[in-house]
Design an enzyme around this catalytic site. Structure first.
Site, PDB file in Angstrom:
ATOM      1  N   GLY A   1      -7.637  -8.623   0.857  1.00 39.60           N
ATOM      2  CA  GLY A   1      -6.332  -8.881   1.473  1.00 39.60           C
ATOM      3  C   GLY A   1      -5.341  -7.734   1.387  1.00 39.60           C
ATOM      4  O   GLY A   1      -4.336  -7.741   2.082  1.00 39.60           O
ATOM      5  N   ASP A   2      -5.595  -6.761   0.539  1.00 39.93           N
ATOM      6  CA  ASP A   2      -4.659  -5.629   0.418  1.00 39.93           C
ATOM      7  C   ASP A   2      -5.419  -4.397  -0.056  1.00 39.93           C
ATOM      8  O   ASP A   2      -5.083  -3.775  -1.056  1.00 39.93           O
ATOM      9  CB  ASP A   2      -3.538  -5.987  -0.562  1.00 39.93           C
ATOM     10  CG  ASP A   2      -2.377  -4.991  -0.505  1.00 39.93           C
ATOM     11  OD1 ASP A   2      -2.348  -4.152   0.417  1.00 39.93           O
ATOM     12  OD2 ASP A   2      -1.517  -5.042  -1.398  1.00 39.93           O
ATOM     13  N   LEU A   3      -6.472  -4.069   0.683  1.00 39.55           N
ATOM     14  CA  LEU A   3      -7.342  -2.967   0.284  1.00 39.55           C
ATOM     15  C   LEU A   3      -6.701  -1.620   0.599  1.00 39.55           C
ATOM     16  O   LEU A   3      -6.850  -1.101   1.708  1.00 39.55           O
ATOM     17  CB  LEU A   3      -8.659  -3.055   1.055  1.00 39.55           C
ATOM     18  CG  LEU A   3      -9.774  -3.918   0.480  1.00 39.55           C
ATOM     19  CD1 LEU A   3     -10.975  -3.846   1.402  1.00 39.55           C
ATOM     20  CD2 LEU A   3     -10.158  -3.498  -0.934  1.00 39.55           C
TER      21      LEU A   3
END
Lengths: 347, 204
Positions: B105-107
């Site tokens: 989700g927040d790579l």
């Protein structure tokens, strides 16, 4: 008087044309200031913007808008011969509108025998904001009808750090406003309704990294309206609170990711007071500076096109006729920034 | 040492890290409390789940309403030290996450630590969730590519090596996901035309 004329002779002056969507505008900008900005706005009789009708509006108003700008600056001694270049918005925007404006720009450039400069509309929003507010190297939140992006400058380009995965925030607001039966533009009317409530109705809050999604929010707001038709103000309030918190969070993420301590707000949706307030609070809490230009530079305007045309002109960045075609999907990161130099970048 | 992140205050204290999701004054209270609680709970769950599947993450010691206590990882942010070898290993680890339907989700390279032990750790699962479809995996990889493009000079090489690692650990669906990534980039907001429409009108 003699001295003034001398200044006019040596100063760079650019005429800029903007008409990517519903606002047609012509502005004259010098190195020192915006000299005049004339505009004419297309208002749909019902529903949203119809691209062909908007283009017809631009075509029929073009002569008047350009003449008004030129007449106004003539009073200050600036004549056609003092204009050094014609700038126009080359995209992104609605195809028919872009083509109308580009045609006018080409005609002016050819008949006055001065260079033509194609300007990226999004970059123009950013640069006029930096100019008017004095921001140096900010993270930029650019929010308009079709666009919602978070950007920062690095190594010769404005990089898109995050953006909407579906529709722009302005379009999401407009869609919901039309559902409520409000006329275009819906943003200010939603803002007004929202200010009458403080009752939050849960709506989907969707963030993926620094990207956002608004279509689910729009749909959920419509569904909530169907199930509670009497509570319009509550839903407008909740819509704004949810969408703007998402935008604020993504801006903060970008600032943390790039170690920047300035945030610049750009684009028409930036006029919303609640959005400004949220961004201001976020910046204050992290010790950062928040910049927002005057409302006339947030909405689409010819001044920003003329201004970027001017700085591009000064850096020899002009558009040959054969490359002057419009690009409805022109991205800010497609533009090689020729006018920002020696700026440090920390990852 | 105290680090202010975008949504949390991270305190490094001895061998422990305290991650406190701070109140955001810009968000209406009800929404703010909901988001902080949900993210803290789901982060704890998925950080442990990822490790069980073979992706190094910090060990969680305690979970409160808005606070996690976890193991401290000594190392550098991938953002500072990334090279093609590290990017390839990141690709491999993301492949393992996706094989198990874990979407980070927040790579970004700020959420990956290259440990002094040379092990690559994934942190910050605050936006993570479980989902098995191709689209969410595509967006996850797209977010990573965007973070490379946004902050790293040689992003093309880094992207290539990521793909190599990703295909290796996720052979069954990597090709499908990468095809979707290309599609996502072509979509509406990402539309990128190779060149501007040729000038159709010449001035009179």
């Amino acid at each position: 008087m003699k001295e003034l004329l001398y200044i006019i002779e040596i100063m760079t002056i650019v005429l800029g044309l903007e008409g990517t969507a519903w606002n047609l505008s012509a502005a004259v900008v010098s190195e020192e200031d915006v000299l005049y900005d004339a505009e004419s706005t297309y208002m749909p009789l019902q529903g949203g913007i119809h691209p062909r009708e908007a283009a017809q509006h631009h075509a029929s108003e073009m002569k008047d808008v350009v003449s008004r700008a030129l007449r106004a600056v003539k009073e200050e001694g600036i004549l056609l011969k003092h204009i050094d270049a014609i700038a126009y918005s080359q995209g992104p925007g609605l195809g028919p509108c872009l083509r109308t404006v580009a045609t006018a720009a080409r005609a002016l450039s050819t008949s006055l025998k001065i260079p033509l400069i194609g300007v990226n509309h999004c970059i123009a929003h950013i640069e006029i904001g930096r100019w008017r507010c004095g921001a140096i190297d900010p993270v930029v939140l650019y929010v308009s009808g079709a666009n919602s992006q978070v950007l920062a400058y690095r190594a010769g380009r404005y990089r898109v750090l995050g953006e909407t995965l579906d529709i722009g925030i302005g379009n999401a607001i407009d869609k919901f406003a039309r559902y409520l039966g409000l006329s275009h533009p819906g943003g200010p009317k939603i803002e007004q309704l929202a200010s009458k409530s403080t009752n939050y109705v849960p709506l989907p809050y969707i963030i993926k990294g620094m990207d956002l999604s608004f279509s689910g929010l729009s749909t959920a707001a419509k569904d909530a309206t169907d199930s509670h038709p009497a509570e319009k103000a509550d839903i407008c309030y909740s819509f704004q609170e949810t969408a703007f918190a998402m935008l604020t969070e993504v801006s903060e993420r970008a600032m943390a990711h790039c170690s920047r301590d300035e945030l610049l707000l750009a684009g028409g949706v930036g006029a919303n007071k609640r959005l400004q307030q949220m961004l201001q609070l976020m910046c204050r809490d992290r010790g950062a500076r928040f910049y927002v230009p005057e409302a006339r530079y947030l909405k689409d305007n010819g001044s920003m096109i003329a201004y970027v045309g001017l700085i591009m002109y000064k850096h020899g960045d002009i558009t040959p006729l054969e490359q002057s075609g419009v690009n409805p999907h022109f991205r800010p990161d497609d533009v090689k920034v020729t006018w920002r130099k020696n700026e440090s970048f920390k990852t | 040492m105290i680090i202010q992140c975008a949504e949390a205050i991270v305190e490094l204290n001895g061998d422990l890290v305290y991650k406190r999701r701070i109140e955001k004054r810009y968000r209406v209270k009800e929404l703010d409390t909901r988001i902080r609680k949900e993210r803290t709970k789901s982060e704890a769950k998925l950080i442990s789940e990822a490790r069980r599947k073979g992706v190094p993450t910090p060990i969680i010691f305690d979970v409160q309403d808005h606070e996690l206590v976890m193991e401290r990882i000594e190392g550098d942010l991938a953002r500072e030290v990334i090279d093609v070898a590290i990017s390839e290993r990141i690709g491999e680890l993301v492949g393992i996450l996706h094989r198990n339907s874990i979407i980070h989700g927040d790579l970004t390279t700020s959420n990956i630590i290259v440990g002094h032990d040379k092990i690559i750790y994934f942190i910050d699962f605050g936006l993570a969730f479980i989902e098995s479809n191709v689209e969410t995996k595509g967006v996850d990889v797209h977010v990573f590519f965007q973070s490379l493009r946004g902050t790293h000079e040689s992003h093309d090489h880094l992207k290539e090596s990521f793909v190599k690692g990703y295909k290796r650990s996720f052979p069954t669906a990597a090709a499908q996901v990468l095809k979707r990534v290309a599609e996502i980039e072509r979509r509406g907001r990402y539309a990128r035309q190779s060149k501007t429409e040729s000038a159709k009108v010449t001035a009179q």
